[in-house]
Design a protein around this motif. Structure first.
Motif, mmCIF file in Angstrom:
data_model
loop_
_atom_site.group_PDB
_atom_site.id
_atom_site.type_symbol
_atom_site.label_atom_id
_atom_site.label_comp_id
_atom_site.label_asym_id
_atom_site.label_seq_id
_atom_site.Cartn_x
_atom_site.Cartn_y
_atom_site.Cartn_z
ATOM 1 N N GLY A 70 0.737 -1.404 0.081
ATOM 2 C CA GLY A 70 0.069 -0.108 0.008
ATOM 3 C C GLY A 70 0.795 1.169 -0.184
ATOM 4 N N ARG A 71 2.047 1.225 0.669
ATOM 5 C CA ARG A 71 2.690 2.138 0.825
ATOM 6 C C ARG A 71 3.299 2.509 -0.506
ATOM 7 N NH1 ARG A 71 5.977 0.334 4.946
ATOM 8 N NH2 ARG A 71 7.652 0.125 3.492
ATOM 9 N N HIS A 72 4.073 1.314 -1.051
ATOM 10 C CA HIS A 72 4.703 1.537 -2.314
ATOM 11 C C HIS A 72 3.652 2.350 -3.513
ATOM 12 C CE1 HIS A 72 7.145 -2.347 -0.897
ATOM 13 N NE2 HIS A 72 7.671 -1.188 -0.341
ATOM 14 N N LEU A 73 2.794 1.660 -3.350
ATOM 15 C CA LEU A 73 1.891 2.311 -4.705
ATOM 16 C C LEU A 73 1.512 3.651 -4.263
ATOM 17 C CD1 LEU A 73 -0.781 -0.756 -5.027
ATOM 18 C CD2 LEU A 73 0.931 0.415 -6.560
ATOM 19 N N ALA A 74 1.242 4.115 -2.813
ATOM 20 C CA ALA A 74 1.051 5.531 -2.543
ATOM 21 C C ALA A 74 2.034 6.287 -2.902
ATOM 22 C CB ALA A 74 0.571 5.717 -1.115
ATOM 23 N N THR A 75 3.396 5.825 -2.753
ATOM 24 C CA THR A 75 4.576 6.846 -3.079
ATOM 25 C C THR A 75 4.466 7.033 -4.707
ATOM 26 O OG1 THR A 75 5.566 5.941 -1.308
ATOM 27 C CG2 THR A 75 6.875 7.006 -2.843
ATOM 28 N N LEU A 76 4.478 5.790 -5.411
ATOM 29 C CA LEU A 76 4.452 5.974 -6.817
ATOM 30 C C LEU A 76 3.449 6.741 -7.337
ATOM 31 C CD1 LEU A 76 5.413 2.369 -7.805
ATOM 32 C CD2 LEU A 76 6.873 4.401 -8.147
ATOM 33 N N GLY A 77 2.050 6.696 -6.580
ATOM 34 C CA GLY A 77 0.872 7.572 -7.172
ATOM 35 C C GLY A 77 1.354 9.067 -6.886
ATOM 36 N N ARG A 78 1.935 9.427 -5.838
ATOM 37 C CA ARG A 78 2.340 10.817 -5.293
ATOM 38 C C ARG A 78 3.530 11.432 -6.454
ATOM 39 N NH1 ARG A 78 6.168 12.308 -2.681
ATOM 40 N NH2 ARG A 78 6.473 10.412 -1.294
ATOM 41 N N LEU A 79 4.327 10.501 -6.577
ATOM 42 C CA LEU A 79 5.353 11.295 -7.430
ATOM 43 C C LEU A 79 4.893 11.274 -8.877
ATOM 44 C CD1 LEU A 79 8.462 8.670 -6.299
ATOM 45 C CD2 LEU A 79 8.261 11.178 -5.994
ATOM 46 N N ALA A 80 3.924 10.421 -9.397
ATOM 47 C CA ALA A 80 3.597 10.633 -10.887
ATOM 48 C C ALA A 80 2.424 12.048 -10.704
ATOM 49 C CB ALA A 80 2.516 9.487 -11.088
ATOM 50 N N HIS A 81 1.806 12.197 -9.748
ATOM 51 C CA HIS A 81 0.910 13.197 -9.576
ATOM 52 C C HIS A 81 1.590 14.392 -9.552
ATOM 53 C CE1 HIS A 81 -1.709 16.174 -7.386
ATOM 54 N NE2 HIS A 81 -2.484 15.964 -8.296
ATOM 55 N N GLU A 82 2.786 14.520 -8.665
ATOM 56 C CA GLU A 82 3.592 15.545 -8.539
ATOM 57 C C GLU A 82 4.426 16.088 -9.802
ATOM 58 O OE1 GLU A 82 4.714 15.281 -3.725
ATOM 59 O OE2 GLU A 82 6.450 14.959 -5.060
ATOM 60 N N ARG A 83 4.840 15.051 -10.551
ATOM 61 C CA ARG A 83 5.378 15.389 -11.891
ATOM 62 C C ARG A 83 4.479 15.807 -12.967
ATOM 63 N NH1 ARG A 83 10.443 13.854 -13.204
ATOM 64 N NH2 ARG A 83 11.725 13.237 -11.435
ATOM 65 N N LEU A 84 3.153 15.340 -12.670
ATOM 66 C CA LEU A 84 2.216 15.734 -13.908
ATOM 67 C C LEU A 84 1.936 17.336 -13.621
ATOM 68 C CD1 LEU A 84 0.488 15.142 -16.377
ATOM 69 C CD2 LEU A 84 -1.334 14.327 -14.866
ATOM 70 N N VAL A 85 1.718 17.654 -12.242
ATOM 71 C CA VAL A 85 1.385 18.967 -12.216
ATOM 72 C C VAL A 85 2.348 20.160 -11.767
ATOM 73 C CG1 VAL A 85 -0.820 18.262 -11.106
ATOM 74 C CG2 VAL A 85 0.919 18.626 -9.515
ATOM 75 N N GLN A 86 3.717 19.629 -12.020
ATOM 76 C CA GLN A 86 4.782 20.930 -11.988
ATOM 77 C C GLN A 86 4.425 21.994 -12.805
ATOM 78 O OE1 GLN A 86 8.359 17.503 -12.090
ATOM 79 N NE2 GLN A 86 8.812 19.117 -13.298
ATOM 80 N N ARG A 97 -6.766 20.524 -9.509
ATOM 81 C CA ARG A 97 -7.843 21.169 -8.689
ATOM 82 C C ARG A 97 -7.764 20.792 -7.358
ATOM 83 N NH1 ARG A 97 -12.516 22.540 -11.354
ATOM 84 N NH2 ARG A 97 -12.169 22.807 -13.548
ATOM 85 N N TYR A 98 -6.813 19.699 -7.264
ATOM 86 C CA TYR A 98 -6.761 19.273 -5.547
ATOM 87 C C TYR A 98 -5.330 19.149 -5.072
ATOM 88 C CZ TYR A 98 -6.886 14.859 -7.975
ATOM 89 O OH TYR A 98 -6.576 13.838 -8.938
ATOM 90 N N PRO A 99 -5.167 19.427 -3.797
ATOM 91 C CA PRO A 99 -3.729 19.336 -3.494
ATOM 92 C C PRO A 99 -3.389 18.006 -3.301
ATOM 93 C CG PRO A 99 -4.940 20.157 -1.712
ATOM 94 C CD PRO A 99 -5.980 20.209 -2.764
ATOM 95 N N SER A 100 -2.227 17.363 -3.331
ATOM 96 C CA SER A 100 -1.807 16.173 -3.374
ATOM 97 C C SER A 100 -1.959 15.483 -1.885
ATOM 98 C CB SER A 100 -0.357 15.739 -3.762
ATOM 99 O OG SER A 100 0.445 16.895 -3.278
ATOM 100 N N SER A 101 -2.081 16.595 -0.969
ATOM 101 C CA SER A 101 -2.288 16.211 0.275
ATOM 102 C C SER A 101 -4.005 15.587 0.440
ATOM 103 C CB SER A 101 -2.151 17.184 1.286
ATOM 104 O OG SER A 101 -2.972 18.275 1.119
ATOM 105 N N PHE A 102 -4.550 15.921 -0.395
ATOM 106 C CA PHE A 102 -6.089 15.605 -0.199
ATOM 107 C C PHE A 102 -6.292 14.034 -0.589
ATOM 108 C CE2 PHE A 102 -9.978 14.714 -2.387
ATOM 109 C CZ PHE A 102 -10.764 14.974 -1.522
ATOM 110 N N MET A 103 -5.334 13.945 -1.959
ATOM 111 C CA MET A 103 -5.383 12.534 -2.485
ATOM 112 C C MET A 103 -4.749 11.596 -1.527
ATOM 113 S SD MET A 103 -7.136 11.360 -4.916
ATOM 114 C CE MET A 103 -8.380 12.354 -5.662
ATOM 115 N N ALA A 104 -3.679 12.138 -0.873
ATOM 116 C CA ALA A 104 -3.068 11.309 0.035
ATOM 117 C C ALA A 104 -3.837 10.874 1.077
ATOM 118 C CB ALA A 104 -1.778 11.827 0.741
ATOM 119 N N MET A 105 -4.711 11.823 1.683
ATOM 120 C CA MET A 105 -5.544 11.529 2.692
ATOM 121 C C MET A 105 -6.862 10.635 2.296
ATOM 122 S SD MET A 105 -7.595 14.518 4.866
ATOM 123 C CE MET A 105 -8.538 15.140 3.389
ATOM 124 N N VAL A 106 -7.277 10.834 0.897
ATOM 125 C CA VAL A 106 -8.289 9.678 0.278
ATOM 126 C C VAL A 106 -7.611 8.258 0.336
ATOM 127 C CG1 VAL A 106 -9.457 9.247 -1.880
ATOM 128 C CG2 VAL A 106 -9.482 11.425 -1.094
#
Ligand code: ZN
Length: 504
Positions: free
Chosen positions: A44-60, A97-106
């Protein structure tokens, strides 16, 4: 051209986002197939990290500026690049539209909710998971609030899966569908328990082997795919050269392996058919949940549950399973098309399936609009099953707890695609039939390349280049419409040649 350097920059950036997502897909595939249960928390942690990195890269911010500059001069770009810029602009807009912290919470809440649901479902204990669902509804409403232009809180969630559709377009479609299906089910469905369609008394490799042969005969390319066993079947794309399917086995009924495989092979044919030149960009995937499901259902139902198909498939089944030697194609066809009033969506036949979906869709609208409280959900569920399908769940496990969707992410947007897919499956199949007058003869003879090739050229190759409803209109000559679908069901179950109401 000035755009060329910038397009190259954008593609290089998108390749990295795609690398991260593909790595996450492989971890998700492993999680559902071979991972030991002890790997769960870390995965779960591995997937969350990869998801966050992909999101951060997309919204740079520099990527956003690059996309904006390219969008302003999209008429200078060639066709594929212009489509790419349009799709990336849409993805970036949604992701910012949403901060990555919101998605992390979800994500964190979804993991906890999923765990609680797994336990609650075993015990049939809705009360144990209700507080999680209340929080999920609240998070879903907050997500919707990031899209203030939306007319309904479910609209942004629907749009994420089925671009261009809204509550205002789906609701009337479903009302029409329900009005036609309820009396149709009334006149055809049987309340007796379903009998195994292809009863077997052994569970071995032969099930998988036969299922895989049916899939490869359709055109599923094993040099770019593989088959594994799972409890909840899915198809998943890692790359153009790696699109995998999974199969569910039932020790008492061969039909489960065959139809779960045909369904997932349909999804996989779509992904394998996306043009190679789109690889490693956001264009390289199926275009929407509804169009994707239309392809799995087309191969599973329009092809796999047709009489011509069983003239081809039965001899293959008989070679590995001599117990079906006395079976003929007509009886096999009736066996795999039993219509039953049932409680479980994933076991539903073609006629009742959409009613299960519509019930869920309407309940999630009511939840998100605040018209229904989570505590009232089981009662509302039971009332709808009674009125639409004439059956009452005995406990929550057969009722409101049966599907994972509301307990592993946000509420809303996950169900309408199933019914839209069923409707579109017939619309696409009719268009293919008009172009391929010998289609029935092809199916009887096990010659699937003409149909597969037609779908590849007209639907699969485009990936996400065209918005879904534009694709539908271009390929079928009309917008999404339910008449062909209802005509198909009426012809199959009520028509002069229909033998399906009779006991098999
Ligand atoms: Zn599917």
């Amino acid at each position: 051209m000035p755009g060329d350097v910038e397009i190259a920059q954008l593609k290089e950036h998108l390749r990295e986002v795609d690398d991260l997502r593909s790595a996450a897909s492989l971890l998700a595939w492993d999680q559902s197939t071979y991972m030991p249960s002890g790997g769960g928390p870390a995965r779960g942690r591995h997937l969350a990290t990869l998801g966050r990195l992909a999101h951060e890269r997309l919204v740079q911010p520099d990527v956003q500026r690059l996309v904006e500059r390219l969008a302003r001069r999209s008429d200078e770009l060639d066709g594929v690049d212009a489509d790419l810029v349009r799709v990336v602009a849409r993805d970036v807009d949604r992701a910012t539209r949403y901060p990555s912290s919101f998605m992390a919470m979800v994500t964190e809440h979804a993991a906890a909710s999923y765990g609680a649901w797994t336990r609650a479902r075993q015990l049939g204990d809705f009360g144990a998971v209700a507080p999680y669902l209340e929080r999920t509804v609240e998070l879903s409403q907050r997500y919707a609030a990031y899209f203030p232009e939306a007319a309904h809180p479910v609209d942004p969630l629907i749009d994420a899966a089925d671009e261009g559709m809204t509550v205002a377009t789906v609701e009337p479609l479903f009302a029409e569908l329900r009005a036609a299906l309820v009396p149709l089910v009334e006149s055809v469905a049987d309340s007796a328990p379903r009998r195994p369609a292809l009863p077997i008394a052994r569970n071995d490799e032969a099930q998988l082997r036969v299922a895989l042969q049916l899939a490869t005969d359709l055109g599923y390319d094993l040099a770019r795919g593989r088959q594994d066993v799972t409890a909840h079947p899915f198809a998943i794309r890692m790359a153009h050269g790696d699109v995998r399917i999974t199969t569910r086995l039932d020790p008492g009924d061969l039909a489960e392996a065959l139809f779960s495989t045909l369904h997932e092979a349909g999804h996989a044919l779509y992904e394998q058919g996306v043009a190679r030149e789109l690889e490693a960009t956001p264009l390289a995937s199926g275009v929407s949940a509804g169009v994707h499901e239309s392809q799995s259902r087309l191969w599973e139902n329009l092809v796999g549950r047709s009489l011509p198909y069983w003239h081809y498939a039965l001899p293959i089944v008989q070679r590995s399973f001599p117990e079906f030697k006395a079976l003929d194609p007509e009886r096999a066809y009736r066996g795999v098309n039993q219509v039953r009033r049932s409680l479980i969506r994933t076991e539903a036949d073609e006629l009742t399936y959409n009613l299960h979906v519509i019930i869920r869709f309407e309940l999630e609208l009511a939840l998100l609009a605040g018209r229904l409280q989570v505590a009232e959900l089981p009662e509302a569920w039971a009332a709808r099953y009674q009125s639409d399908l004439g059956v009452l769940p005995e406990g929550h496990a057969d009722g409101v707890l049966q599907d994972v969707h509301w307990f592993a992410g946000l509420v809303g947007g996950a169900f309408q695609g199933y019914a839209i897919g069923n409707v579109l499956s017939v619309q696409f199949f009719d268009a293919a039939r008009a172009a391929l007058p010998d289609l029935d003869a092809h199916l009887t003879g096990g010659t699937f390349e003409p149909l597969h090739g037609w779908l590849r050229e007209h639907v699969y190759a485009h990936g996400r280049r065209l918005p879904p409803m534009t694709l539908v209109e271009r390929v079928t000559g009309r917008p999404l419409t339910i008449e062909p679908y209802l005509a198909y069901l009426r012809g199959k179950y009520l028509g002069a040649a229909a033998t399906l109401a009779a006991p098999a």
